[in-house]
Design an enzyme around this catalytic site. Structure first.
Site: not given
Ligand SMILES: *Cc1c(COP(=O)(O)O)cnc(C)c1O
Length: 424
Positions: A246, A283-286, A322, A326, A352, A380
């Site tokens: 997050g 659990e980093p993504g972004r 995005r 959002y 469209c 994303y």
């Molecule tokens: C999407 C998600 C993440 C990653 O979130 P980011 O904002 O991209 O870091 C981590 N854990 C869970 C359960 C998620 O659904």
């Protein structure tokens, strides 16, 4: 990384031209066509290294949230660098395995895991199921029992925290569909603890995405630790603490904590409350892949109207959702600077839908045929791309110094209609 611990910017302008590492984006657009996703290998690995440095000296695992960018090339880089993975579907498990990732480093999140997905993950030997409901706990127990296994489980607890982010990416409020209600968690833990087919290994939370303040994370960590301590008094001991992902990135003028600051704050709290014995997971993504990516697009044409000027480009909401989803602000820059009059444009795609815009009111010196780069598009972006309007999804390349690796061919119309048929 430089001496300051800050990763070098993956996209830099040299002499009027935008580069990814040592490669000019103009040349990439020519060679691979547009729209095109470009990722910097170094940026992704630097970000992972920042997580690892912040966790150094502690039993910990970084589990990359695969949904942010699930390209095999990206997953393979991270797998080789020792990353774990957070998945939300069986499809993502298949991708991790195909990319060479270890199942033993996979945690499985998501509110709606199906029975076949649970069975597959159990057989693959994943590290942990992040359980999001009572029915899921029962189902995992039942399937594990049938397979003669003990399923490793953690409860995803909803700490009821307002993360101060867009409602569509806030997941930690009571009203959210995600996780187990805080008040219900202790009772579910006791049940899981007593279940012979389950092994309670941890606790987790994930309160939302693109969070740019430290406070919500700290509040969530405290709530989680309160519960952990209550569980310990009840005789339920946890092996790991997973604080989810997050962490926000700077799309525009946001000033989120750095990776080191975020992880450091959590680590200090956990240690101050005497939980040094527990393994830390994030659990980093972004924050791992977002800054590493750009979406290249070409201007099809410019048009004026009563309401202003439009730059119609060959990328659209199906390639980059995005802004439409959002109302996200994404930086868009010309790949090559030009001596042209600057005008204010809405950058829109060919789809469209009126929501098909990529950026609004941007002063740009551009003309038809120019290539634009949308920056910080590594997370994303492609993973949310669709084929709406029968548009083929973009190609993806990873830049490594002066080398370029195509990690996904541009989709073709044959790919799109494969599997469909007309009636006999
Ligand atoms: C999407 C998600 C993440 C990653 O979130 P980011 O904002 O991209 O870091 C981590 N854990 C869970 C359960 C998620 O659904």
């Amino acid at each position: 990384m430089s001496d300051t611990g800050q990763a070098a910017a993956p996209f830099v302008r040299r002499g009027g031209d935008l580069y990814c590492e040592q490669v000019a984006l103009q040349g990439l657009a020519q060679r691979f066509g547009t729209p095109l996703y470009v990722y910097s290998r170094r940026s992704i690995l630097d970000a992972l290294q920042q997580y690892e440095q912040a966790l150094a000296g502690r039993a910990a695992l970084v589990c990359y949230a695969v949904k942010a960018n699930s390209n095999l090339g990206v997953l393979g880089l991270l797998a080789r660098a020792g990353s774990g993975f957070d998945i939300v579907s069986g499809g993502e498990l298949s991708r991790v395995i195909a990319a060479g990732g270890a199942s033993s480093r996979v945690v499985f999140s998501g509110v709606g895991k199906t029975a076949p997905e649970i069975e597959r993950a159990l057989r693959a030997g994943i590290r942990c199921f992040n359980i999001e409901s009572e029915f899921e706990l029962q189902q995992v127990s039942q399937i594990a029992g049938r397979l003669g296994q003990r399923a490793p489980v953690s409860l995803r607890v909803n700490p009821d925290i307002d993360a101060g982010t867009h409602p569509y990416i806030a997941t930690g409020l009571k009203s959210s569909k995600f996780g187990v209600a805080y008040a219900q968690a202790a009772q579910l833990y006791r049940r899981a603890h007593a279940d012979p087919h389950l092994q309670v290994v941890g606790i987790d939370c994930h309160i939302g995405s693109q969070i740019s303040q430290a406070a919500p994370f700290e509040q969530a960590a405290d709530r989680l630790l309160d519960l952990v301590e209550q569980l310990e008094r009840d005789g339920v001991r946890l092996h790991h603490l997973d604080f989810g992902g997050g962490l926000g990135i700077a799309y525009r003028d946001e000033t989120p904590p750095s990776i080191g600051q975020w992880v450091g704050a959590i680590r200090r709290r956990v240690d101050a409350r005497g939980h040094q014995d527990k393994v830390l997971l994030v659990e980093p993504g972004r924050s791992l892949v977002g800054p590493a990516g750009a979406l290249l697009m070409r201007v099809i044409g410019l048009k004026g109207g009563a309401g202003g000027n439009f730059a119609v480009v060959d990328a659209a909401m199906n390639d980059q959702l995005r802004p439409a989803l959002y109302e996200a602000w994404m930086d868009v820059q010309p790949v090559t600077e030009r001596a042209l009059p600057r005008r204010t444009y809405d950058i829109v795609g060919p789809v469209c839908e009126s929501s098909d815009w990529l950026a609004r009111e941007r002063p740009l010196a551009i003309e038809a045929g120019d290539v634009l780069a949308m920056l910080s598009a590594g997370a994303y972006g492609m993973s949310m791309a669709s084929t709406y309007n029968s548009r083929c999804r973009p190609a993806e390349v990873i830049v490594d110094g002066s080398d370029v690796h195509c990690v996904r061919q541009r989709e073709t119309i044959d790919d799109l209609i494969a599997g469909e048929s007309v009636l006999p």
